[in-house]
Design a protein around this motif. Sequence first.
Motif, mmCIF file in Angstrom:
data_model
loop_
_atom_site.group_PDB
_atom_site.id
_atom_site.type_symbol
_atom_site.label_atom_id
_atom_site.label_comp_id
_atom_site.label_asym_id
_atom_site.label_seq_id
_atom_site.Cartn_x
_atom_site.Cartn_y
_atom_site.Cartn_z
ATOM 1 N N ARG A 241 -38.009 -61.785 -45.532
ATOM 2 C CA ARG A 241 -38.255 -61.288 -46.878
ATOM 3 C C ARG A 241 -39.661 -61.665 -47.322
ATOM 4 N N VAL A 242 -40.336 -60.687 -47.922
ATOM 5 C CA VAL A 242 -41.673 -60.912 -48.467
ATOM 6 C C VAL A 242 -41.677 -60.368 -49.887
ATOM 7 N N ASP A 243 -42.069 -61.193 -50.826
ATOM 8 C CA ASP A 243 -42.121 -60.779 -52.225
ATOM 9 C C ASP A 243 -43.514 -60.259 -52.564
ATOM 10 N N VAL A 244 -43.551 -59.235 -53.417
ATOM 11 C CA VAL A 244 -44.815 -58.660 -53.875
ATOM 12 C C VAL A 244 -45.012 -59.089 -55.323
ATOM 13 N N TYR A 245 -46.117 -59.766 -55.585
ATOM 14 C CA TYR A 245 -46.431 -60.227 -56.937
ATOM 15 C C TYR A 245 -47.604 -59.430 -57.495
ATOM 16 N N ASP A 246 -47.506 -59.028 -58.732
ATOM 17 C CA ASP A 246 -48.581 -58.314 -59.438
ATOM 18 C C ASP A 246 -49.053 -57.076 -58.675
ATOM 19 N N ASN A 247 -48.129 -56.371 -58.053
ATOM 20 C CA ASN A 247 -48.452 -55.161 -57.278
ATOM 21 C C ASN A 247 -49.511 -55.409 -56.209
ATOM 22 N N ASN A 248 -49.573 -56.615 -55.698
ATOM 23 C CA ASN A 248 -50.546 -56.970 -54.669
ATOM 24 C C ASN A 248 -49.901 -56.755 -53.295
ATOM 25 N N VAL A 249 -49.908 -55.505 -52.863
ATOM 26 C CA VAL A 249 -49.259 -55.143 -51.606
ATOM 27 C C VAL A 249 -50.048 -55.671 -50.410
ATOM 28 N N ASP A 250 -51.366 -55.702 -50.529
ATOM 29 C CA ASP A 250 -52.191 -56.185 -49.416
ATOM 30 C C ASP A 250 -51.842 -57.629 -49.065
#
Length: 67
Positions: free
Chosen positions: A2-11
């Motif tokens: 699982r990887v969480d995306v914070y502040d729409n920072n997909v990179d």
Amino acid sequence: MRVDVYDNNVDQAIRVLKKKMNREGMFREMKKRKFFEKPSERRRRKKAEAIRRLRKKLRRASLAGLG
């Protein structure tokens, strides 16, 4: 995994995912499974890897004895 995306920072999330996959050996596994490997080839490869590990271990042991 699982990887969480914070502040729409997909990179950043992709970098984290790649790092996790690399740590778990997923890329190596995908590369191995790209083509079929005959059982005899698998045995030969595993034997060669074992010999390589043994030689490396002996080389490190001999260097440790010198130093």
